[in-house]
Design a protein around this motif. Structure first.
Motif, PDB file in Angstrom:
ATOM      1  N   TYR A 133     -27.615   7.019 -32.568  1.00 49.09           N
ATOM      2  CA  TYR A 133     -26.820   7.937 -33.067  1.00 49.09           C
ATOM      3  C   TYR A 133     -25.333   7.778 -32.247  1.00 49.09           C
ATOM      4  O   TYR A 133     -25.114   7.479 -31.012  1.00 49.09           O
ATOM      5  CB  TYR A 133     -27.077   9.382 -32.408  1.00 49.09           C
ATOM      6  CG  TYR A 133     -26.089  10.212 -33.462  1.00 49.09           C
ATOM      7  CD1 TYR A 133     -26.013  10.551 -34.708  1.00 49.09           C
ATOM      8  CD2 TYR A 133     -25.236  10.953 -32.358  1.00 49.09           C
ATOM      9  CE1 TYR A 133     -25.047  11.380 -35.193  1.00 49.09           C
ATOM     10  CE2 TYR A 133     -24.622  12.141 -33.118  1.00 49.09           C
ATOM     11  CZ  TYR A 133     -24.253  12.002 -34.088  1.00 49.09           C
ATOM     12  OH  TYR A 133     -23.364  13.021 -34.662  1.00 49.09           O
ATOM     13  N   SER A 134     -24.003   7.332 -33.051  1.00 45.30           N
ATOM     14  CA  SER A 134     -22.690   7.445 -32.578  1.00 45.30           C
ATOM     15  C   SER A 134     -21.946   8.186 -33.196  1.00 45.30           C
ATOM     16  O   SER A 134     -22.081   8.691 -34.211  1.00 45.30           O
ATOM     17  CB  SER A 134     -22.134   5.913 -32.647  1.00 45.30           C
ATOM     18  OG  SER A 134     -21.920   5.555 -34.054  1.00 45.30           O
ATOM     19  N   ARG A 193     -19.052   7.556 -34.044  1.00 47.30           N
ATOM     20  CA  ARG A 193     -18.022   6.921 -35.028  1.00 47.30           C
ATOM     21  C   ARG A 193     -18.726   6.546 -36.234  1.00 47.30           C
ATOM     22  O   ARG A 193     -19.911   6.141 -36.332  1.00 47.30           O
ATOM     23  CB  ARG A 193     -17.261   5.805 -34.520  1.00 47.30           C
ATOM     24  CG  ARG A 193     -16.308   6.169 -33.385  1.00 47.30           C
ATOM     25  CD  ARG A 193     -15.808   4.892 -33.195  1.00 47.30           C
ATOM     26  NE  ARG A 193     -14.977   5.290 -31.891  1.00 47.30           N
ATOM     27  CZ  ARG A 193     -14.920   4.591 -30.625  1.00 47.30           C
ATOM     28  NH1 ARG A 193     -15.689   3.831 -30.463  1.00 47.30           N
ATOM     29  NH2 ARG A 193     -14.070   5.223 -29.705  1.00 47.30           N
TER      30      ARG A 193
END
Length: 173
Positions: A148-149, A151
């Motif tokens: 998970y990021s 951006r």
């Protein structure tokens, strides 16, 4: 209150005593259904007769009815006891009949369940189902989920391109 057999002999006649003896445990269980119905009818008739005589004797004692017989009744205790003994015998007969009906109902239920199981098994053998076809054997393996990021990956290139365009505009001045 429980009564002894000696007391019952005192209140009952010989044929009534024979009927009551048939309503006791070993003899009652050995009777056929038809004999049990006949015995119930005989005991009920004797009980009803004793009940009617006791009621008539009570009316005589109160002075409501003329005396029947050579002497007027002085007490109805013996007739009441006879009625109670015959009523207890009738209760034993009814209990035995209820027990037999319950036993027959259970047997019928078991037979019905066995028949239903046989029908179900017969129907299952006649059922035609298509083959399953090709299977995965080892099963599916899901993809590993990406880390998970914060951006959005689709926007990363757009931001870089925007910065390049702004810088080129400045340089051209």
């Amino acid at each position: 209150m429980a009564r002894g057999i000696k007391e019952e002999r005192r209140w009952l006649s010989a044929d009534e005593l024979a009927l009551v003896e048939k309503t006791r445990h070993p003899a009652l269980g050995l009777l056929a259904d038809r004999d049990l119905i006949e015995l119930r009818k005989l005991v009920r008739d004797r009980r009803d007769r004793a009940r009617d005589i006791a009621a008539r004797q009570r009316r005589e004692l109160r002075g409501k009815a003329p005396p029947k017989g050579a002497q007027p009744a002085t007490s109805d205790a013996g007739t009441r006891e006879k009625r109670d003994v015959l009523a207890a015998a009738l209760k034993r007969i009814n209990t035995e009949e209820a027990r037999r009906q319950t036993k027959a109902a259970k047997a019928e239920l078991v037979d019905s369940a066995k028949r239903a199981l046989e029908l179900r098994r017969a129907a299952e053998t006649k059922t035609i189902r298509p083959e399953a076809g090709q299977t995965a054997h080892e099963g599916f393996h899901p993809k590993a989920s990406p880390a998970y990021s914060l951006r959005n990956p689709a926007k990363l290139g757009a931001i870089s391109q925007h910065n390049k365009n702004v810088q080129a505009k400045r340089d051209s001045r």
